[in-house]
Scaffold this active site. Structure first.
Site, PDB file in Angstrom:
ATOM      1  CE  LYS A  26      -4.366  -2.432   2.122  1.00 56.75           C
ATOM      2  NZ  LYS A  26      -4.600  -1.899   3.594  1.00 56.75           N
ATOM      3  CE1 TYR A  30      -9.299  -3.670   0.476  1.00 58.55           C
ATOM      4  CE2 TYR A  30      -8.585  -1.653  -1.080  1.00 58.55           C
ATOM      5  CZ  TYR A  30      -8.463  -2.053  -0.229  1.00 58.55           C
ATOM      6  OH  TYR A  30      -6.918  -2.699   0.393  1.00 58.55           O
ATOM      7  CG  HIS A  49      -5.578  -6.410  -0.158  1.00 63.53           C
ATOM      8  ND1 HIS A  49      -6.844  -6.969   1.014  1.00 63.53           N
ATOM      9  CD2 HIS A  49      -5.384  -7.651  -1.163  1.00 63.53           C
ATOM     10  CE1 HIS A  49      -7.375  -7.256   0.100  1.00 63.53           C
ATOM     11  NE2 HIS A  49      -6.892  -7.910  -0.785  1.00 63.53           N
TER      12      HIS A  49
HETATM   13  P1  CMP Z   1      -7.666  -4.515   3.456  1.00 63.60           P
HETATM   14  O1  CMP Z   1      -7.083  -6.223   3.728  1.00 63.60           O
HETATM   15  O2  CMP Z   1      -7.079  -3.910   2.100  1.00 63.60           O
HETATM   16  O3  CMP Z   1      -9.129  -4.394   3.053  1.00 63.60           O
HETATM   17  C1  CMP Z   1      -9.797  -3.378   3.590  1.00 63.60           C
HETATM   18  C2  CMP Z   1      -8.947  -2.442   4.310  1.00 63.60           C
HETATM   19  O4  CMP Z   1      -9.924  -1.474   4.768  1.00 63.60           O
HETATM   20  C3  CMP Z   1      -8.598  -3.422   5.869  1.00 63.60           C
HETATM   21  O5  CMP Z   1      -7.476  -3.730   5.209  1.00 63.60           O
HETATM   22  C4  CMP Z   1      -7.863  -1.549   6.412  1.00 63.60           C
HETATM   23  O6  CMP Z   1      -6.945  -1.158   5.725  1.00 63.60           O
HETATM   24  C5  CMP Z   1      -9.363  -0.512   6.153  1.00 63.60           C
HETATM   25  N1  CMP Z   1      -9.709  -1.030   7.232  1.00 63.60           N
HETATM   26  C6  CMP Z   1     -10.574   0.088   8.081  1.00 63.60           C
HETATM   27  N2  CMP Z   1     -11.483   0.202   8.779  1.00 63.60           N
HETATM   28  C7  CMP Z   1     -11.220  -1.687   9.154  1.00 63.60           C
HETATM   29  C8  CMP Z   1     -12.043  -2.131   9.128  1.00 63.60           C
HETATM   30  N3  CMP Z   1     -13.294  -1.419  10.516  1.00 63.60           N
HETATM   31  N4  CMP Z   1     -12.105  -2.885   9.475  1.00 63.60           N
HETATM   32  C9  CMP Z   1     -11.565  -3.679   8.415  1.00 63.60           C
HETATM   33  N5  CMP Z   1     -10.595  -3.246   7.662  1.00 63.60           N
HETATM   34  C10 CMP Z   1     -10.900  -1.761   7.343  1.00 63.60           C
END
Ligand code: CMP
Length: 142
Positions: A10, A50, A116
């Site tokens: 990221k 997303y 991610h």
């Molecule tokens: P990622 O695995 O990229 O998938 C979605 C992203 O949303 C996650 O990592 C976090 O960086 C972000 N995010 C922010 N707040 C939350 C939350 N409460 N729960 C899950 N993901 C979150």
């Protein structure tokens, strides 16, 4: 089984010059990088990638963060690659990530959480196809 998973380094981790450190974690963890590219996501691309989170309260901040600078996207291949990558990354919230994981060592916050990784076989396939054409993936037997 040998699997493939989609990984993103990221904007926070790219900005902190951590690409090599994170690639080393993947490689030492037994995963092979079989496709890779740097890009700066557009708002539209980040929203589409997303889309599963579009009703969540953090969606707009997530899209804004993911478009704040360049990312590196890669396909990782290896035995149980999806779970292995999740183990190497640690919990989504770095405060909950196990010591020695990528997020425990390099992430700032739940938003700026360095990496991610796909969460299952179906999302892995979708996410790989989102960024890569079949001919851009170079499987290797080490
Ligand atoms: P990622 O695995 O990229 O998938 C979605 C992203 O949303 C996650 O990592 C976090 O960086 C972000 N995010 C922010 N707040 C939350 C939350 N409460 N729960 C899950 N993901 C979150």
């Amino acid at each position: 089984a040998i699997e493939r998973t989609l990984s993103i380094i990221k904007p926070d981790a790219v900005a902190k010059n951590l690409i090599g450190e994170i690639y080393t974690r993947f490689e030492k963890g037994g995963l092979r990088i079989v496709a890779a590219r740097m890009l700066h996501l557009s708002k539209e691309q980040a929203q589409r990638f997303y889309a599963v989170h579009k009703e969540r309260p953090f969606y707009n901040d997530l899209v804004e963060f993911m478009t704040s600078g360049p990312v590196i996207v890669q396909v990782l291949e290896g035995e149980d690659a999806i779970a292995k990558n999740r183990e190497l990354m640690g919990a989504t919230n770095p405060k909950e990530a196990a010591p020695g994981t990528i997020r425990a060592d390099f992430a700032e916050s739940i938003d700026a959480n360095a990496v991610h990784g796909s969460d299952g076989p179906e999302t892995a396939e979708q996410e790989i196809n989102f960024f890569f054409k079949p001919e851009e993936i170079c499987p290797r037997i080490n």
